[in-house]
Design a protein around this motif. Structure first.
Motif, PDB file in Angstrom:
ATOM      1  N   PHE A  72       0.835  -1.204   0.000  1.00  0.00           N
ATOM      2  CA  PHE A  72       0.000   0.000   0.000  1.00  0.00           C
ATOM      3  C   PHE A  72       0.876   1.262   0.000  1.00  0.00           C
ATOM      4  O   PHE A  72       0.646   2.186  -0.784  1.00  0.00           O
ATOM      5  CB  PHE A  72      -0.920  -0.012   1.228  1.00  0.00           C
ATOM      6  CG  PHE A  72      -1.687   1.268   1.443  1.00  0.00           C
ATOM      7  CD1 PHE A  72      -2.878   1.501   0.771  1.00  0.00           C
ATOM      8  CD2 PHE A  72      -1.218   2.239   2.313  1.00  0.00           C
ATOM      9  CE1 PHE A  72      -3.587   2.685   0.963  1.00  0.00           C
ATOM     10  CE2 PHE A  72      -1.916   3.419   2.514  1.00  0.00           C
ATOM     11  CZ  PHE A  72      -3.104   3.641   1.834  1.00  0.00           C
ATOM     12  N   LEU A  73       1.899   1.289   0.859  1.00  0.00           N
ATOM     13  CA  LEU A  73       2.795   2.441   0.930  1.00  0.00           C
ATOM     14  C   LEU A  73       3.541   2.647  -0.391  1.00  0.00           C
ATOM     15  O   LEU A  73       3.734   3.776  -0.840  1.00  0.00           O
ATOM     16  CB  LEU A  73       3.782   2.296   2.089  1.00  0.00           C
ATOM     17  CG  LEU A  73       3.167   2.351   3.488  1.00  0.00           C
ATOM     18  CD1 LEU A  73       4.208   2.021   4.556  1.00  0.00           C
ATOM     19  CD2 LEU A  73       2.527   3.692   3.765  1.00  0.00           C
ATOM     20  N   ASP A  74       3.932   1.542  -1.016  1.00  0.00           N
ATOM     21  CA  ASP A  74       4.578   1.651  -2.329  1.00  0.00           C
ATOM     22  C   ASP A  74       3.612   2.234  -3.356  1.00  0.00           C
ATOM     23  O   ASP A  74       3.973   3.104  -4.142  1.00  0.00           O
ATOM     24  CB  ASP A  74       5.066   0.280  -2.812  1.00  0.00           C
ATOM     25  CG  ASP A  74       6.271  -0.228  -2.038  1.00  0.00           C
ATOM     26  OD1 ASP A  74       6.949   0.594  -1.383  1.00  0.00           O
ATOM     27  OD2 ASP A  74       6.525  -1.451  -2.080  1.00  0.00           O
ATOM     28  N   LEU A  75       2.379   1.745  -3.344  1.00  0.00           N
ATOM     29  CA  LEU A  75       1.392   2.195  -4.334  1.00  0.00           C
ATOM     30  C   LEU A  75       1.084   3.684  -4.186  1.00  0.00           C
ATOM     31  O   LEU A  75       1.033   4.407  -5.176  1.00  0.00           O
ATOM     32  CB  LEU A  75       0.104   1.369  -4.223  1.00  0.00           C
ATOM     33  CG  LEU A  75       0.212  -0.091  -4.663  1.00  0.00           C
ATOM     34  CD1 LEU A  75      -1.058  -0.851  -4.301  1.00  0.00           C
ATOM     35  CD2 LEU A  75       0.498  -0.199  -6.158  1.00  0.00           C
ATOM     36  N   ILE A  76       0.899   4.154  -2.955  1.00  0.00           N
ATOM     37  CA  ILE A  76       0.546   5.572  -2.790  1.00  0.00           C
ATOM     38  C   ILE A  76       1.734   6.492  -3.049  1.00  0.00           C
ATOM     39  O   ILE A  76       1.560   7.699  -3.179  1.00  0.00           O
ATOM     40  CB  ILE A  76      -0.104   5.884  -1.415  1.00  0.00           C
ATOM     41  CG1 ILE A  76       0.847   5.613  -0.253  1.00  0.00           C
ATOM     42  CG2 ILE A  76      -1.420   5.147  -1.267  1.00  0.00           C
ATOM     43  CD1 ILE A  76       0.321   6.097   1.095  1.00  0.00           C
ATOM     44  N   SER A  77       2.941   5.921  -3.168  1.00  0.00           N
ATOM     45  CA  SER A  77       4.106   6.744  -3.515  1.00  0.00           C
ATOM     46  C   SER A  77       4.124   7.088  -5.002  1.00  0.00           C
ATOM     47  O   SER A  77       4.856   7.963  -5.434  1.00  0.00           O
ATOM     48  CB  SER A  77       5.401   6.035  -3.124  1.00  0.00           C
ATOM     49  OG  SER A  77       5.686   4.967  -4.021  1.00  0.00           O
ATOM     50  N   VAL A  78       3.309   6.384  -5.790  1.00  0.00           N
ATOM     51  CA  VAL A  78       3.247   6.615  -7.231  1.00  0.00           C
ATOM     52  C   VAL A  78       2.313   7.791  -7.502  1.00  0.00           C
ATOM     53  O   VAL A  78       1.185   7.826  -6.995  1.00  0.00           O
ATOM     54  CB  VAL A  78       2.747   5.351  -7.971  1.00  0.00           C
ATOM     55  CG1 VAL A  78       2.579   5.626  -9.460  1.00  0.00           C
ATOM     56  CG2 VAL A  78       3.701   4.186  -7.736  1.00  0.00           C
ATOM     57  N   SER A  79       2.772   8.724  -8.298  1.00  0.00           N
ATOM     58  CA  SER A  79       1.958   9.889  -8.658  1.00  0.00           C
ATOM     59  C   SER A  79       0.676   9.435  -9.348  1.00  0.00           C
ATOM     60  O   SER A  79       0.705   8.605 -10.248  1.00  0.00           O
ATOM     61  CB  SER A  79       2.764  10.797  -9.598  1.00  0.00           C
ATOM     62  OG  SER A  79       1.964  11.860 -10.038  1.00  0.00           O
ATOM     63  N   GLY A  80      -0.449   9.960  -8.880  1.00  0.00           N
ATOM     64  CA  GLY A  80      -1.736   9.605  -9.468  1.00  0.00           C
ATOM     65  C   GLY A  80      -2.482   8.520  -8.706  1.00  0.00           C
ATOM     66  O   GLY A  80      -3.625   8.209  -9.024  1.00  0.00           O
ATOM     67  N   ILE A  81      -1.830   7.908  -7.708  1.00  0.00           N
ATOM     68  CA  ILE A  81      -2.504   6.884  -6.907  1.00  0.00           C
ATOM     69  C   ILE A  81      -2.630   7.389  -5.483  1.00  0.00           C
ATOM     70  O   ILE A  81      -1.640   7.599  -4.791  1.00  0.00           O
ATOM     71  CB  ILE A  81      -1.748   5.544  -6.937  1.00  0.00           C
ATOM     72  CG1 ILE A  81      -1.745   5.006  -8.364  1.00  0.00           C
ATOM     73  CG2 ILE A  81      -2.390   4.549  -5.975  1.00  0.00           C
ATOM     74  CD1 ILE A  81      -1.177   3.649  -8.517  1.00  0.00           C
ATOM     75  N   GLY A  82      -3.869   7.587  -5.079  1.00  0.00           N
ATOM     76  CA  GLY A  82      -4.146   8.027  -3.726  1.00  0.00           C
ATOM     77  C   GLY A  82      -4.616   6.870  -2.868  1.00  0.00           C
ATOM     78  O   GLY A  82      -4.631   5.712  -3.295  1.00  0.00           O
ATOM     79  N   LEU A  83      -5.026   7.199  -1.675  1.00  0.00           N
ATOM     80  CA  LEU A  83      -5.471   6.211  -0.706  1.00  0.00           C
ATOM     81  C   LEU A  83      -6.598   5.348  -1.250  1.00  0.00           C
ATOM     82  O   LEU A  83      -6.543   4.120  -1.194  1.00  0.00           O
ATOM     83  CB  LEU A  83      -5.915   6.955   0.561  1.00  0.00           C
ATOM     84  CG  LEU A  83      -6.360   6.144   1.749  1.00  0.00           C
ATOM     85  CD1 LEU A  83      -5.899   6.827   3.016  1.00  0.00           C
ATOM     86  CD2 LEU A  83      -7.853   5.986   1.776  1.00  0.00           C
ATOM     87  N   SER A  84      -7.624   5.968  -1.818  1.00  0.00           N
ATOM     88  CA  SER A  84      -8.787   5.213  -2.313  1.00  0.00           C
ATOM     89  C   SER A  84      -8.418   4.285  -3.457  1.00  0.00           C
ATOM     90  O   SER A  84      -8.841   3.123  -3.488  1.00  0.00           O
ATOM     91  CB  SER A  84      -9.891   6.170  -2.761  1.00  0.00           C
ATOM     92  OG  SER A  84     -10.351   6.924  -1.663  1.00  0.00           O
ATOM     93  N   THR A  85      -7.618   4.773  -4.389  1.00  0.00           N
ATOM     94  CA  THR A  85      -7.225   3.942  -5.531  1.00  0.00           C
ATOM     95  C   THR A  85      -6.369   2.767  -5.075  1.00  0.00           C
ATOM     96  O   THR A  85      -6.538   1.643  -5.553  1.00  0.00           O
ATOM     97  CB  THR A  85      -6.454   4.785  -6.577  1.00  0.00           C
ATOM     98  OG1 THR A  85      -7.274   5.889  -6.961  1.00  0.00           O
ATOM     99  CG2 THR A  85      -6.112   3.969  -7.799  1.00  0.00           C
ATOM    100  N   ALA A  86      -5.455   3.003  -4.134  1.00  0.00           N
ATOM    101  CA  ALA A  86      -4.617   1.921  -3.612  1.00  0.00           C
ATOM    102  C   ALA A  86      -5.475   0.857  -2.933  1.00  0.00           C
ATOM    103  O   ALA A  86      -5.230  -0.344  -3.093  1.00  0.00           O
ATOM    104  CB  ALA A  86      -3.569   2.469  -2.650  1.00  0.00           C
ATOM    105  N   LEU A  87      -6.502   1.284  -2.188  1.00  0.00           N
ATOM    106  CA  LEU A  87      -7.389   0.314  -1.540  1.00  0.00           C
ATOM    107  C   LEU A  87      -8.193  -0.477  -2.573  1.00  0.00           C
ATOM    108  O   LEU A  87      -8.434  -1.676  -2.397  1.00  0.00           O
ATOM    109  CB  LEU A  87      -8.324   1.001  -0.548  1.00  0.00           C
ATOM    110  CG  LEU A  87      -7.681   1.405   0.779  1.00  0.00           C
ATOM    111  CD1 LEU A  87      -8.664   2.180   1.646  1.00  0.00           C
ATOM    112  CD2 LEU A  87      -7.164   0.187   1.534  1.00  0.00           C
ATOM    113  N   VAL A  88      -8.612   0.184  -3.656  1.00  0.00           N
ATOM    114  CA  VAL A  88      -9.328  -0.527  -4.728  1.00  0.00           C
ATOM    115  C   VAL A  88      -8.395  -1.570  -5.349  1.00  0.00           C
ATOM    116  O   VAL A  88      -8.809  -2.703  -5.615  1.00  0.00           O
ATOM    117  CB  VAL A  88      -9.848   0.460  -5.801  1.00  0.00           C
ATOM    118  CG1 VAL A  88     -10.318  -0.277  -7.050  1.00  0.00           C
ATOM    119  CG2 VAL A  88     -10.969   1.310  -5.243  1.00  0.00           C
ATOM    120  N   MET A  89      -7.129  -1.207  -5.552  1.00  0.00           N
ATOM    121  CA  MET A  89      -6.160  -2.147  -6.120  1.00  0.00           C
ATOM    122  C   MET A  89      -5.996  -3.364  -5.207  1.00  0.00           C
ATOM    123  O   MET A  89      -6.016  -4.506  -5.664  1.00  0.00           O
ATOM    124  CB  MET A  89      -4.807  -1.466  -6.338  1.00  0.00           C
ATOM    125  CG  MET A  89      -4.828  -0.415  -7.430  1.00  0.00           C
ATOM    126  SD  MET A  89      -3.241   0.436  -7.639  1.00  0.00           S
ATOM    127  CE  MET A  89      -2.332  -0.797  -8.583  1.00  0.00           C
TER     128      MET A  89
END
Length: 195
Positions: A72-89
Motif C-alpha cells: 500500500f505504501l509503495d502504491l501511494i508513492s506513485v503519482s496519481g494513486i491516492g489512498l482510495s485507488t490503492a485500496l481498490v487495487m
C-alpha cells in the motif's frame, strides 16, 4: 504515528471496521484482502495501520499483514494513486498478484482495476518494478532477517519522506546504511540518514 491497533472488533464492513481499543472506537478503512482475513464476531484483532493526515481529514487505513501495508505504501508513492485507488487495487487482487503484475510488466491486469488508466498503469510499473524485484529476491533467498530489515526500512523511509527528503535519495541512503548496520533500529537509521 500509529503503527497498529489491537482491540475488539466492534463493527465490520467491506470498506471499514471499527475497533474498540479500551473504550475508544477507531474507524479504520480496509481492503477486501483484510476483510476476508477477519472473522465475524466480537473477537480481538490486530491491524497494522497507516495514518494519512490531510488538511481536511485524518484517515486510518488498516491491514491484516505488514506485507499488504508495505505494498500500500509503495502504491501511494506513485503519482496519481491516492489512498482510495490503492485500496481498490488491494481489493481487486492479492498483494502477490499485484507484485507479479508489476514485475512482469502486465499492464493489462493493472489497467483492469477500476480507476487505473493506461498512463497510471505504466507509471506503477515504471516506478515499482525494480523495488518489487528486489523484494522478491529477498524472499527467494530466504533471508531470516528480511521481514525485520524490510519493516525497519519502510518505516524509516516513510519518516524521511515526511521530513521532506526525496524518496529516491532516502531509499539509496537507507540501503547503504542497512548493508553496514543490518540490526539498526528505525530511530538509528533516521538519525544516520539525516547526517
Amino acid at each position: 504515528m500509529i503503527a497498529y491497533l489491537q482491540g475488539k472488533l466492534a463493527h465490520k464492513d467491506r470498506t471499514h471496521v471499527i475497533i474498540d481499543v479500551n473504550g475508544v472506537g477507531y474507524e479504520v478503512k480496509i481492503s477486501l484482502q483484510t476483510y476476508d482475513n477477519l472473522a465475524n464476531g466480537n473477537e480481538s484483532i490486530k491491524l497494522f495501520t497507516h495514518l494519512q493526515i490531510k488538511e481536511d481529514s485524518h484517515t486510518l487505513v488498516g491491514f491484516h499483514s505488514m506485507d499488504e501495508k508495505f505494498l500500500f505504501l509503495d502504491l501511494i508513492s506513485v503519482s496519481g494513486i491516492g489512498l482510495s485507488t490503492a485500496l481498490v487495487m488491494l481489493s481487486s487482487f492479492s498483494s502477490g498478484e499485484i507484485r507479479a503484475a508489476i514485475m512482469n510488466e502486465n499492464i493489462g491486469l493493472i489497467q483492469s482495476i477500476k480507476g487505473i488508466g493506461s498512463k497510471t498503469a505504466q507509471r506503477v510499473i515504471l516506478e515499482l518494478k525494480d523495488k518489487c524485484k528486489k523484494d522478491a529476491l529477498f524472499v527467494e533467498a530466504g533471508l531470516a532477517s528480511h521481514d525485520h530489515t524490510y519493516g525497519v526500512k519502510q518505516e524509516a523511509l516513510a519518516a524521511l519522506v515526511t521530513l521532506g527528503i526525496a524518496r529516491g535519495v532516502a531509499e539509496k541512503s537507507l540501503d547503504s546504511l542497512l548493508k553496514s548496520n543490518p540490526d539498526a533500529s528505525i530511530e538509528q537509521l533516521i538519525k544516520l540518514a539525516l547526517r
